[in-house]
Motif scaffolding. Structure first.
Motif, PDB file in Angstrom:
ATOM      1  N   PHE A 151       0.836  -1.203   0.000  1.00  0.00           N
ATOM      2  CA  PHE A 151       0.000   0.000   0.000  1.00  0.00           C
ATOM      3  C   PHE A 151       0.867   1.248   0.000  1.00  0.00           C
ATOM      4  CE2 PHE A 151      -2.288   3.095   2.763  1.00  0.00           C
ATOM      5  CZ  PHE A 151      -3.364   3.341   1.940  1.00  0.00           C
ATOM      6  N   VAL A 152       1.897   1.245   0.832  1.00  0.00           N
ATOM      7  CA  VAL A 152       2.785   2.402   0.919  1.00  0.00           C
ATOM      8  C   VAL A 152       3.581   2.549  -0.367  1.00  0.00           C
ATOM      9  CG1 VAL A 152       4.841   3.286   2.078  1.00  0.00           C
ATOM     10  CG2 VAL A 152       2.934   2.403   3.431  1.00  0.00           C
ATOM     11  N   ARG A 153       4.001   1.399  -0.896  1.00  0.00           N
ATOM     12  CA  ARG A 153       4.792   1.456  -2.122  1.00  0.00           C
ATOM     13  C   ARG A 153       3.959   2.058  -3.261  1.00  0.00           C
ATOM     14  NH1 ARG A 153       6.476  -3.959  -2.372  1.00  0.00           N
ATOM     15  NH2 ARG A 153       7.531  -3.592  -0.398  1.00  0.00           N
ATOM     16  N   ALA A 154       2.658   1.787  -3.215  1.00  0.00           N
ATOM     17  CA  ALA A 154       1.772   2.349  -4.249  1.00  0.00           C
ATOM     18  C   ALA A 154       1.463   3.827  -3.984  1.00  0.00           C
ATOM     19  CB  ALA A 154       0.489   1.536  -4.323  1.00  0.00           C
ATOM     20  N   GLY A 155       2.029   4.365  -2.910  1.00  0.00           N
ATOM     21  CA  GLY A 155       1.823   5.777  -2.622  1.00  0.00           C
ATOM     22  C   GLY A 155       0.569   6.061  -1.806  1.00  0.00           C
ATOM     23  N   CYS A 156       0.090   5.079  -1.077  1.00  0.00           N
ATOM     24  CA  CYS A 156      -1.076   5.227  -0.208  1.00  0.00           C
ATOM     25  C   CYS A 156      -2.304   5.737  -0.963  1.00  0.00           C
ATOM     26  CB  CYS A 156      -0.804   6.174   0.961  1.00  0.00           C
ATOM     27  SG  CYS A 156       0.544   5.651   1.991  1.00  0.00           S
ATOM     28  N   PRO A 157      -2.689   5.078  -2.064  1.00  0.00           N
ATOM     29  CA  PRO A 157      -3.871   5.568  -2.784  1.00  0.00           C
ATOM     30  C   PRO A 157      -5.125   5.387  -1.930  1.00  0.00           C
ATOM     31  CG  PRO A 157      -3.163   3.441  -3.647  1.00  0.00           C
ATOM     32  CD  PRO A 157      -2.156   3.836  -2.627  1.00  0.00           C
ATOM     33  N   GLY A 158      -5.928   6.446  -1.867  1.00  0.00           N
ATOM     34  CA  GLY A 158      -7.118   6.435  -1.021  1.00  0.00           C
ATOM     35  C   GLY A 158      -8.061   5.288  -1.341  1.00  0.00           C
ATOM     36  N   GLU A 159      -8.156   4.929  -2.643  1.00  0.00           N
ATOM     37  CA  GLU A 159      -9.158   3.923  -2.999  1.00  0.00           C
ATOM     38  C   GLU A 159      -8.729   2.525  -2.552  1.00  0.00           C
ATOM     39  OE1 GLU A 159      -7.398   5.634  -5.195  1.00  0.00           O
ATOM     40  OE2 GLU A 159      -6.648   4.357  -6.802  1.00  0.00           O
ATOM     41  N   LEU A 160      -7.449   2.355  -2.219  1.00  0.00           N
ATOM     42  CA  LEU A 160      -7.008   1.036  -1.761  1.00  0.00           C
ATOM     43  C   LEU A 160      -6.974   0.948  -0.241  1.00  0.00           C
ATOM     44  CD1 LEU A 160      -4.197  -0.034  -4.222  1.00  0.00           C
ATOM     45  CD2 LEU A 160      -6.560  -0.765  -4.111  1.00  0.00           C
ATOM     46  N   ARG A 161      -7.283   2.073   0.406  1.00  0.00           N
ATOM     47  CA  ARG A 161      -7.200   2.096   1.852  1.00  0.00           C
ATOM     48  C   ARG A 161      -8.112   1.014   2.457  1.00  0.00           C
ATOM     49  NH1 ARG A 161      -9.228   5.472   6.410  1.00  0.00           N
ATOM     50  NH2 ARG A 161     -11.141   5.352   5.249  1.00  0.00           N
ATOM     51  N   GLU A 162      -9.287   0.911   1.842  1.00  0.00           N
ATOM     52  CA  GLU A 162     -10.249  -0.037   2.361  1.00  0.00           C
ATOM     53  C   GLU A 162      -9.785  -1.477   2.129  1.00  0.00           C
ATOM     54  OE1 GLU A 162     -14.895   0.771   2.505  1.00  0.00           O
ATOM     55  OE2 GLU A 162     -14.134  -0.015   0.634  1.00  0.00           O
ATOM     56  N   ALA A 163      -9.115  -1.691   1.009  1.00  0.00           N
ATOM     57  CA  ALA A 163      -8.602  -3.024   0.720  1.00  0.00           C
ATOM     58  C   ALA A 163      -7.577  -3.427   1.774  1.00  0.00           C
ATOM     59  CB  ALA A 163      -7.980  -3.060  -0.670  1.00  0.00           C
ATOM     60  N   LEU A 164      -6.940  -2.416   2.360  1.00  0.00           N
ATOM     61  CA  LEU A 164      -5.920  -2.688   3.375  1.00  0.00           C
ATOM     62  C   LEU A 164      -6.554  -2.815   4.757  1.00  0.00           C
ATOM     63  CD1 LEU A 164      -2.872  -2.670   4.256  1.00  0.00           C
ATOM     64  CD2 LEU A 164      -3.203  -0.247   4.651  1.00  0.00           C
ATOM     65  N   LEU A 165      -7.415  -1.853   5.065  1.00  0.00           N
ATOM     66  CA  LEU A 165      -7.870  -1.745   6.442  1.00  0.00           C
ATOM     67  C   LEU A 165      -9.122  -2.547   6.739  1.00  0.00           C
ATOM     68  CD1 LEU A 165      -7.421   2.052   7.049  1.00  0.00           C
ATOM     69  CD2 LEU A 165      -5.873   0.203   7.563  1.00  0.00           C
ATOM     70  N   GLY A 166      -9.824  -2.959   5.682  1.00  0.00           N
ATOM     71  CA  GLY A 166     -11.111  -3.566   5.933  1.00  0.00           C
ATOM     72  C   GLY A 166     -12.152  -2.483   6.086  1.00  0.00           C
ATOM     73  N   PHE A 167     -13.328  -2.873   6.520  1.00  0.00           N
ATOM     74  CA  PHE A 167     -14.458  -1.960   6.466  1.00  0.00           C
ATOM     75  C   PHE A 167     -15.452  -2.437   7.487  1.00  0.00           C
ATOM     76  CE2 PHE A 167     -13.696  -4.816   3.019  1.00  0.00           C
ATOM     77  CZ  PHE A 167     -14.505  -5.848   3.410  1.00  0.00           C
ATOM     78  N   HIS A 168     -16.461  -1.644   7.657  1.00  0.00           N
ATOM     79  CA  HIS A 168     -17.473  -2.019   8.633  1.00  0.00           C
ATOM     80  C   HIS A 168     -18.801  -2.125   7.914  1.00  0.00           C
ATOM     81  CE1 HIS A 168     -14.538  -1.082  11.715  1.00  0.00           C
ATOM     82  NE2 HIS A 168     -14.184  -0.112  10.902  1.00  0.00           N
ATOM     83  N   THR A 169     -19.427  -3.258   7.959  1.00  0.00           N
ATOM     84  CA  THR A 169     -20.711  -3.430   7.296  1.00  0.00           C
ATOM     85  C   THR A 169     -21.672  -4.093   8.260  1.00  0.00           C
ATOM     86  OG1 THR A 169     -19.911  -5.513   6.518  1.00  0.00           O
ATOM     87  CG2 THR A 169     -19.941  -3.704   4.927  1.00  0.00           C
ATOM     88  N   GLN A 170     -22.898  -4.133   7.813  1.00  0.00           N
ATOM     89  CA  GLN A 170     -23.868  -4.884   8.590  1.00  0.00           C
ATOM     90  C   GLN A 170     -23.486  -6.349   8.501  1.00  0.00           C
ATOM     91  OE1 GLN A 170     -25.515  -3.300   5.295  1.00  0.00           O
ATOM     92  NE2 GLN A 170     -27.555  -3.200   6.142  1.00  0.00           N
ATOM     93  N   SER A 171     -24.023  -7.113   9.401  1.00  0.00           N
ATOM     94  CA  SER A 171     -23.757  -8.550   9.338  1.00  0.00           C
ATOM     95  C   SER A 171     -24.526  -9.122   8.157  1.00  0.00           C
ATOM     96  CB  SER A 171     -24.213  -9.232  10.614  1.00  0.00           C
ATOM     97  OG  SER A 171     -25.603  -9.427  10.577  1.00  0.00           O
ATOM     98  N   SER A 172     -24.090 -10.272   7.720  1.00  0.00           N
ATOM     99  CA  SER A 172     -24.721 -10.849   6.534  1.00  0.00           C
ATOM    100  C   SER A 172     -26.179 -11.185   6.816  1.00  0.00           C
ATOM    101  CB  SER A 172     -23.973 -12.104   6.129  1.00  0.00           C
ATOM    102  OG  SER A 172     -23.994 -13.016   7.199  1.00  0.00           O
ATOM    103  N   ARG A 173     -26.478 -11.489   8.081  1.00  0.00           N
ATOM    104  CA  ARG A 173     -27.861 -11.838   8.405  1.00  0.00           C
ATOM    105  C   ARG A 173     -28.780 -10.644   8.091  1.00  0.00           C
ATOM    106  NH1 ARG A 173     -26.613 -14.066  12.959  1.00  0.00           N
ATOM    107  NH2 ARG A 173     -25.899 -15.877  11.859  1.00  0.00           N
ATOM    108  N   GLU A 174     -28.350  -9.475   8.528  1.00  0.00           N
ATOM    109  CA  GLU A 174     -29.149  -8.281   8.239  1.00  0.00           C
ATOM    110  C   GLU A 174     -29.291  -8.085   6.737  1.00  0.00           C
ATOM    111  OE1 GLU A 174     -27.793  -4.711  10.330  1.00  0.00           O
ATOM    112  OE2 GLU A 174     -26.985  -6.099  11.803  1.00  0.00           O
ATOM    113  N   LEU A 175     -28.200  -8.358   6.040  1.00  0.00           N
ATOM    114  CA  LEU A 175     -28.235  -8.179   4.592  1.00  0.00           C
ATOM    115  C   LEU A 175     -29.281  -9.079   3.963  1.00  0.00           C
ATOM    116  CD1 LEU A 175     -24.572  -7.969   3.421  1.00  0.00           C
ATOM    117  CD2 LEU A 175     -26.396  -6.388   2.927  1.00  0.00           C
ATOM    118  N   ARG A 176     -29.283 -10.331   4.393  1.00  0.00           N
ATOM    119  CA  ARG A 176     -30.211 -11.286   3.826  1.00  0.00           C
ATOM    120  C   ARG A 176     -31.635 -10.839   4.080  1.00  0.00           C
ATOM    121  NH1 ARG A 176     -27.926 -16.277   6.565  1.00  0.00           N
ATOM    122  NH2 ARG A 176     -25.808 -15.552   6.272  1.00  0.00           N
TER     123      ARG A 176
END
Lengths: 195, 952
Positions: free
Chosen positions: B609-634
């Motif tokens: 990630f750093v080598r790529a220059g810390c692109p904002g759009e890859l931040r999530e690919a690195l850090l993960g994210f917060h979503t509803q649980s899959s049960r709620e999704l279903r």
């Protein structure tokens, strides 16, 4: 800039022979720019030039009482040099010195520089240990020996200069890193688990 | 005053209203009456269309009546009712709408030939009515077949009417002064009806053309394409084009679709999903659709222009869902159809997307942007797409074969497969949290089954192409085993350590999940076995046992089934008993797992990630994210929006993170900002710390709390501090680079200083409880002896203890004591050196080794201060005097687990301090600790207080 080598030196010898007096004299006689906060009289530092290097002595005092003898290895581990002090007016203290030398030979760091200091030479009229005995003994074990007087500031400088000279020069390979190699540290790391 | 134009308008509306009424009674009513109870589908359709026409006629008539009413009011009292009260001017769109609907209903009837069909059925009746019909038509045209007459009868009055509207409105416009406000209304109405005129013209032309089209098609294409509301816009019979590579003898541009007809087969394309590119050649036109790409080649450049213009118009119209009729070559330029659109499409070509429906954003014939993809088998994917592939954040649900269960993948995707961080909740209730590459687990990740599973299992470690590979920890709680070591292809392979719940642990080399060759087995009583043994820990084969008392047994071992251990060998009892510390402190794994690379999988995504220059759009690919649980999704089934509570703005964004790094970097501020960063899971450093904490707990918490792992653990903690410092530096470098600056290099000494004085104290709390437990276990024996020592010493009053420790009398701080009347000095306890004692106790209040050393330094200063006060002068204590006093203070401070404390401080201390005053003080403390354990201290000269059984 001259390279600074830190050298751990431990002080051994019977209680009352003037171990810390010698160091106090050594450290306080001369003004030292590099003096760092010390721990009373039990831990002191002093930096002296030696050739094209600066030697920073980190001097560790030990308790001389017999009952604390078994704790000494903790203090002398990783030392580059040991100053073993006896009182020329007390034969017993010379005996103790011999025990220390024996222990260092057996359990001390490899290649430790040993310096024998016969203190209180200002009281030579009540001397119990002849200089000759001390010199012969020192020669037999390959140690430095001087008679000192912390009170009159005799041979104190010479004692530490002698140690400086005995410290092997830095390995030129290790010297590449702008010279600031801490010998004391290396010795400590290699021998930490030895005791 | 009313203008003659207004009067003319009134007259016009009156005539038109009457005409409509007549049309209704003369034409529509009879047509409807005749068409009751249709037998076949065609007739049903006709009836429907006629009914619609009837309805819109009614509406139009009502609107005209309304308009008429407003005109009458105006003419009746021109003073009180202004021109702007006329319906035509006030609500021209309303009037327009009624006309439009009538025209469309009429045109539909034209396309379906509804009049002709109905007329044919009652030709007799209509022949008798010819005369009446003629009255509806002005100026002839009533000849020809009945159908045609009817067409004329329904069309002509309206056309005429609209024409008159425009004429009168334009005239009216001239009568009003330039700056009068109503003038604008009149102008607008004139434009509206002008447009209506051209709309009517084109709509009717198209209807006629479309009606003419159907008979020219063979049955099948006609059945596929026919709908009364559909209009033909362009026919390759009129403007010829050839198609490649698809085959088509005829191309029809319909209102909502493009149809390629070849023999009896027809291929239609939804215009909403057709993109146009002019070809390199001026006669070519390139068309993109979701599943086909093809080219039109016209006979001449003009032909290409016509097709391009018409197609563009049709696409725009289809996207707007509304008709409008700009005239070719007149007025505004054809607007370009938008490249990005939003619509649904079901794929029908074999392949990955077979029968899947995509609903969402498109760009140039590919799903692009946010969308949902649903397969008929229940799989679905909601998230970001890029040029037709899943790319960016996405949630994929995959139903399990039989049950109502889903595998839910909440991941980052790259070019159609999972890549980067993801969380996968499987239908089996297993959960994987970690990194992916090319759709497979790759890098660092944790796979965990539920605790309820029959064989609960948890793997924390490295993966390669979907398999456990590299350093990893697996805990099998049903067997009560934890494996720490190397993996390959999902199996234990290479050096590894097994720790069991019972406290037994062993180290060896594994191959295909089994230990091979000799290993080291440590039992809980500190016996050591070196040799071969089986998985269930039966000694088997050659080996050597070293008992804690120094005895050794060397030979070959064999386990009889249930008969205990058999051995043939030599028992050596001659060896001296080894020092307990050497047997109980054996460490496993030394050198087997290089600490620098042990958890590289945690750091490598960050480094990339750093080598790529810390692109904002890859931040999530690195850090993960917060979503509803899959049960709620279903439950919600509303997949089009998959919101993540991941603020892209403000404090969370990569720019803000980097910006913050550039804030003043003097030590105190840097410590604060690093502390903040490390505590935030949205910060790359915080995420790293959290992840390495997971690995640390996986290894050393629970039954991994085994003293033989202490060395592994402590080197890991120091390495993490080093790696996190390096991580901070690399982020800082990116931040500086963005400002056109560079980061100055740091030498090894500065780095060590920062690692040990800054980073380690910040990260140590995260590891402290597991780490300290290991030190506790490792130094349990000494700590127990020390505990006994201080318990004994606590029986001494202060003066007795000082005497016992041979502290010189002149140093006793007795003048500090204030005695009550019935107190004797010899009974005073815990009073001397109280300040130093209390100071030393603070060593337990912090986890920072540096702070602990500072506490030690202050304790020393307190002792010095007390002594100086007693002596009345400054006194520098030599070790001969200091050590007994320090022992006194240590024994009174009663610090629990002092041995564990001391060793932890020593291991975590900045190596720079080695040999220095901190090292000296720590050594002094350690020597006190050692001394208190000695027999010397456990033989107190106060027999009355001591249980003789303790004496040796």
């Amino acid at each position: 800039m001259m390279a600074i080598r830190e050298l751990k030196v431990c002080l051994l010898g019977d209680t009352g022979v003037g171990k810390s007096s010698i160091v106090c004299r050594f450290v306080q006689d001369h003004f030292d720019h590099n003096i760092s906060p010390t721990i009373g009289a039990s831990f002191m530092t002093k930096t002296v030039p030696c050739g094209n290097e600066l030697h920073k002595f980190l001097i560790w005092d030990t308790a001389g009482q017999e009952r604390f003898h078994s704790l000494a290895p903790m203090y002398y581990r990783g030392s580059a040099a040991a100053v073993i002090v006896y009182d020329i007016t007390k034969q017993d203290s010379f005996h103790t010195l011999k025990k220390w030398v024996k222990e260092l030979k057996e359990h001390g760091p490899e290649n430790i520089v040993m310096a024998i200091a016969g203190n209180k030479c200002d009281l030579s009229d009540i001397r119990e240990v002849p200089l000759k005995d001390a010199k012969e003994y020192a020669e037999s074990i390959g140690a430095l020996v001087v008679e000192t007087s912390a009170k009159n500031a005799i041979n104190i400088e010479e004692l530490f200069q002698g140690i400086s000279r005995q410290i092997p020069p830095l390995d030129p390979h290790e010297n590449g890193n702008n010279g600031a190699v801490k010998l004391g540290k290396q010795a400590t790391q290699s021998s930490r688990r030895c005791c | 005053m009313c203008t003659p134009e207004e009067r003319a308008l009134l007259q016009l509306e009156e005539v038109f209203s009457a005409t409509l009424a007549r049309v209704n009674s003369l034409v529509l009513q009879p047509l409807l009456a005749a068409a009751t109870e249709p037998s076949d589908a065609k007739d049903r359709e006709c009836l429907q269309l006629l009914q619609q026409l009837h309805q819109s006629t009614q509406q139009l008539w009502e609107t005209v009546e309304e308009s008429l009413c407003s005109l009458r009011q105006r003419l009746h009292s021109p003073e009180s009712v202004g021109l702007d009260a006329l319906l035509l001017l006030r609500r021209p769109d309303h009037v327009l709408q009624a006309h439009k609907e009538y025209i469309e209903a009429y045109a539909n009837c034209v396309v379906a030939q509804a009049f002709q069909k109905a007329a044919k059925k009652q030709s007799q009746y209509w022949r008798g009515r010819r005369k009446a019909l003629r009255q509806l038509l002005s100026g002839g045209g009533a000849e020809g077949p009945v159908g045609t007459v009817l067409l004329q009868a329904l069309r002509q009055p309206l056309t005429h009417h609209v024409q008159q509207y425009v004429l009168l409105l334009l005239r009216l416009q001239d009568t009003i002064q330039e700056d009068h406000p109503t003038r604008e209304l009149v102008v607008r109405a004139a434009v509206v009806f002008g447009n209506l005129q051209s709309f009517a013209g084109q709509e009717l032309d198209q209807a006629v053309a479309t009606q003419a089209l159907w008979p020219t098609l063979s049955t099948r294409p006609r059945d596929v394409l026919y709908s009364p509301a559909r209009r033909l816009l362009l026919d390759s019979l009129d403007v010829p084009v050839s198609v490649t590579p698809l085959r088509a003898e005829r191309v029809l541009l319909l209102e909502d679709a493009l149809a390629l007809v070849q023999g009896s087969s027809v291929h239609t394309f939804d215009l909403k999903l057709v993109w146009l590119d002019p070809g390199p050649d001026r006669r070519e036109l390139h068309l993109l659709t979701p599943e086909e790409e093809f080219s039109f080649r016209a006979k001449d450049p003009q032909g290409q222009v016509v097709w391009q213009w018409k197609l563009t118009q049709a696409v725009c119209q289809a996207l707007r869902g509304k008709k409008d009729f700009p005239v070719l070559g007149a007025g505004v330029d054809p607007s370009e159809a938008p490249a990005c659109r939003c619509t649904a499409y079901t794929f029908c070509a074999e392949g990955r997307l077979f029968q899947a429906t995509y609903e969402g954003e498109w760009c140039r014939a590919k799903p692009h942007g946010k969308g949902t993809l649903r397969w008929p088998d229940g799989r679905n994917h909601v998230g970001d797409f890029y040029q037709g592939l899943e790319h960016g954040f996405g949630i994929r649900l995959v139903p399990q074969a039989c049950e109502d269960k889903f595998d839910c993948f909440k991941c980052h995707w790259k070019e159609g497969s999972m890549c980067g961080y993801g969380i996968c909740e499987y239908g089996t209730d297993e959960v994987y949290k970690g990194y992916f590459r090319e759709g497979l687990r790759h890098g660092f990740g944790v796979l965990e089954s539920t605790p309820q599973a029959p064989q609960p299992c948890k793997y924390t470690g490295h993966w390669e192409r979907g398999q456990k590979s590299g350093h990893g920890i697996e805990e099998d709680s049903s067997r009560g085993e934890r494996y720490i070591g190397m993996w390959q292809a999902d199996q234990r392979h290479g050096p590894g350590i097994m720790v069991t719940q019972a406290g037994v642990c062993y180290q060896g080399t594994f191959q295909a999940d089994k230990i091979v060759g000799p290993g080291t087995l440590l039992s809980e009583d500190d016996s050591l076995y070196e040799g071969t043994f089986s998985r269930d820990l039966t000694l088997l084969g050659k080996g050597k046992v070293t008992f804690p008392n120094g005895f050794t047994l060397e030979g070959s071992f064999g386990g009889g089934s249930g008969k205990g251990l058999h051995t043939q060998g030599v028992l050596d009892t001659a060896a001296l008993p080894p020092h307990p510390s050497s047997t109980s402190k054996r460490q496993l794994g030394l050198g087997a797992f290089p600490v620098e690379s042990r958890w590289q999988g945690v750091y490598s995504p960050f480094r990339d990630f750093v080598r790529a220059g810390c692109p904002g759009e890859l931040r999530e690919a690195l850090l993960g994210f917060h979503t509803q649980s899959s049960r709620e999704l279903r439950k919600s089934q509303e997949y089009l929006c998959c919101d993540r509570s991941c603020p892209e703005d403000g404090a969370g964004s990569m720019e803000a993170v980097l910006e913050e790094l550039l804030q003043p970097r003097e030590p105190a501020a840097l410590r604060q900002s690093l502390k903040k960063a490390l505590s935030s899971s949205l910060h790359p450093l915080g995420k790293l710390l959290r992840t390495v904490m997971l690995t640390f707990q996986a290894a050393y918490a629970g039954f991994g709390a085994n003293k033989h792992l202490q060395q592994l653990a402590q080197e890991e903690v120091r390495q993490h501090a080093r790696d996190l410092w390096a991580a901070y530096r690399s982020l800082l470098q990116v931040a500086l680079q963005r400002k056109g600056q560079t980061l100055e290099d740091e030498d090894a000494e500065t780095r060590d200083l920062q690692v040990y004085s800054l980073m380690l104290p910040l990260v140590l709390p995260s590891f402290y409880s597991e780490l300290f437990t290991l030190y506790l276990l490792l130094h349990e024996r000494e700590d127990n002896l020390y505990g006994q020592g201080i318990t004994n010493l606590s029986l001494f009053p202060d003066t007795k203890l000082l005497e016992f420790l041979d502290v010189q009398k002149h140093l006793w701080p007795l003048k500090d004591l204030t005695l009550t009347t019935n107190q004797r000095r010899s009974l005073v306890q815990d009073e001397c050196f109280l300040s130093a004692t209390e100071c030393l106790q603070k060593i337990m209040m912090t986890v920072d080794p540096q702070e602990k050393l500072e506490v030690l330094e202050r304790t020393h200063a307190e002792i010095q201060a007390t002594v100086s006060r007693v002596l009345g002068r400054e006194q520098q204590l030599p070790m001969d005097d200091l050590l007994p006093l320090l022992i006194f203070v240590v024994s009174r401070a009663r610090i629990q687990h002092l041995g564990a404390e001391i060793h932890l401080i020593r291991d975590m201390m900045d190596p720079m301090h080695v040999g220095g005053r901190y090292d000296f003080l720590l050594t002094a403390l350690e020597s006190c600790f050692e001394h208190i354990q000695t027999d010397d201290m456990r033989l107190p000269p106060l027999p009355s207080h001591v249980d003789g059984g303790d004496l040796r």
